[in-house]
Design an enzyme around this catalytic site. Structure first.
Site, PDB file in Angstrom:
ATOM      1  N   SER A 279      22.684 131.663  65.514  1.00 27.34           N
ATOM      2  CA  SER A 279      22.518 131.232  66.912  1.00 27.34           C
ATOM      3  C   SER A 279      22.889 132.399  67.815  1.00 27.34           C
ATOM      4  O   SER A 279      23.622 133.307  67.404  1.00 27.34           O
ATOM      5  CB  SER A 279      23.432 130.040  67.203  1.00 27.34           C
TER       6      SER A 279
ATOM      7  N   TYR B 232      31.371 125.994  67.122  1.00 26.98           N
ATOM      8  CA  TYR B 232      30.006 126.362  66.745  1.00 26.98           C
ATOM      9  C   TYR B 232      29.841 127.885  66.721  1.00 26.98           C
ATOM     10  O   TYR B 232      29.297 128.458  65.771  1.00 26.98           O
ATOM     11  CB  TYR B 232      29.051 125.726  67.747  1.00 26.98           C
TER      12      TYR B 232
END
Length: 340
Positions: A150, A163
Site C-alpha cells: 500500500s 495498517y
C-alpha cells in the site's frame, strides 16, 4: 476474450490469489481468468468463496477453484498450498492479497489492533511466500509472486498506523525476496496501491469515534481523482506481474506521496501532522473496533452525511459489485473480525 499483446502470455498457467473472495482479490482473479490462467481463490469464508467463484465463472471459460484457509495459520497455509499445487500440477503465479484495515487513532485502537493487523497482513504474506516459493522455483514458465502492499507502506498514514506498520513490513519482504529469488528465476512484485474504490469500507474496522472515522475513510476512498477504479487497478497489477516488474505504485496521489516522502521526509511528516489535526480525536473508553458494515447499519451520527453519501457513492456501488455486501467476515483472534 481481451487481447493483452504487450505482456508475456499467461494462458494455461496456474495462479493462486489469497484474499480472493471479494474486493481487489476478486478483481485480480477475474483479470487472471480473462488472460487464460487457471485460478484458485483462497479465503477463510467458504460461503463467500462459493459466491465469488460463481461470479467469476463464464461459459466456456477456465475453471475457478476455491480453497478455504486462514493465511495467519502457517500449518494450514502449507497444507493448502501443497493440495493446490498437487491438483494443478504446480504453481506459476501467486498473489498475496489477504489482510485487514483498521482505522482510528493508535491510542484508541490499542495494542491488539497492531498484533492482529501484523498477523493478518505481514504474517499472511510471509506464510504465503514461504509456502509457495518452492513451487514457483519449479515453474517451467518462471514463477511470479506478487505481494500487495500500500502507499501506507511507503509513508506512515495518520489513523492507519497498524495498517501502515504491516504494509511497511510487506514492502521490505517483497523487495528482499525479489533480490534473493531472482537467481532461481522467480520474480517478486511489490504492489503499492493508493485509495481504490473496492467497497472495503464495509469490512474495515474503526476505532475511536467510529462514526466519524468511517465517514472520512469511506468518503475519501470513493472520491474520484483521489481514488482509483478498482477494475483498472486490478488490470494494471496483473500486467505488472506478467511483466515481472519489481514494483507497481498505483494512483497519481500515491506516486506523488511516495516521491515526496523520499525527497523531503521532514516536510512530508509535517504535512501528515497537519492532516492528523483535522481527523477525529481519541474517543474516551477502552480500545476496540467496530466493523464498517455495523457502523453503517447502526445509524450512528456522523458529520456531513449528505456529503459523505455523494463522495462515497462510487465506493458504495463498488461494494455491491465486488462481493463486499455479504455477511461479516469470520471472527479472528480475540473476537475481532478480519478480511481474508
Amino acid at each position: 476474450m481481451p487481447h493483452f499483446a504487450s505482456a508475456p502470455p499467461i494462458a494455461g498457467l496456474s495462479a493462486l490469489v489469497t484474499g480472493g473472495s471479494r474486493g481487489l482479490g476478486l478483481l485480480m482473479a477475474r483479470q487472471l481468468l480473462a488472460r487464460g490462467a487457471r485460478v484458485t481463490i483462497l479465503a477463510r469464508d467458504g460461503q463467500e468463496l462459493a459466491e465469488a467463484a460463481r461470479s467469476l465463472r463464464r461459459p466456456g471459460g477456465p475453471p475457478v477453484a476455491t480453497a478455504v484457509c486462514d493465511v495467519r495459520d502457517r500449518a494450514a497455509v502449507d497444507r493448502t498450498v501443497e493440495e493446490v499445487a498437487a491438483r494443478e500440477g504446480g504453481l506459476d503465479i501467486v498473489i498475496g492479497n489477504a489482510g485487514i484495515i483498521q482505522v482510528g487513532p493508535a491510542a484508541s485502537l490499542g495494542h491488539q489492533a497492531f498484533h492482529d493487523t501484523m498477523a493478518s497482513i505481514f504474517g499472511g504474506a510471509l506464510n504465503t511466500s514461504l509456502a509457495t516459493l518452492p513451487h514457483l522455483r519449479r515453474s517451467p514458465a518462471g514463477g511470479r509472486l506478487a505481494l500487495i502492499g500500500s502507499v501506507g507502506g511507503l509513508l506512515a498514514v495518520p489513523h492507519l498506523l497498524p495498517y501502515s506498520c504491516a504494509k511497511f513490513a510487506v514492502a521490505a519482504l517483497a523487495e528482499g525476496l525479489h533480490a534473493e529469488e531472482s537467481g532461481y528465476g522467480v520474480s517478486v512484485t511489490a504492489v503499492h496501491p493508493g485509495l481504490m474504490r473496492t467497497g472495503s469500507h464495509l469490512h474495515a474496522q474503526f476505532g475511536g469515534d467510529a462514526a466519524r472515522e468511517y465517514a472520512w475513510f469511506s468518503a475519501l476512498a470513493g472520491t474520484p481523482v483521489l481514488s482509483m477504479n478498482a477494475e483498472r487497478a486490478a488490470g494494471r497489477i496483473v500486467s505488472g506481474v506478467q511483466r515481472r516488474r519489481p514494483r507497481v505504485v498505483l494512483t497519481p496521489a500515491a506516486r506523488l506521496a511516495a516521491t515526496a516522502h523520499g525527497l523531503a521526509p521532514v516536510t512530508t511528516t509535517r504535512l501528515s501532522s497537519a492532516l492528523a489535526r483535522v481527523l477525529p480525536r481519541d474517543a474516551v473508553g477502552a480500545p476496540g473496533v467496530t466493523e464498517g458494515a455495523a457502523v453503517e447499519s447502526g445509524g450512528r451520527t456522523a458529520p456531513a452525511p449528505r456529503l459523505r453519501k455523494v463522495l462515497g457513492a462510487l465506493n458504495d456501488r463498488a461494494a455491491g459489485r465486488f462481493n463486499q455486501c455479504g455477511r461479516a467476515a469470520p471472527p479472528g483472534p480475540h473476537g475481532r473480525r478480519n478480511d481474508g
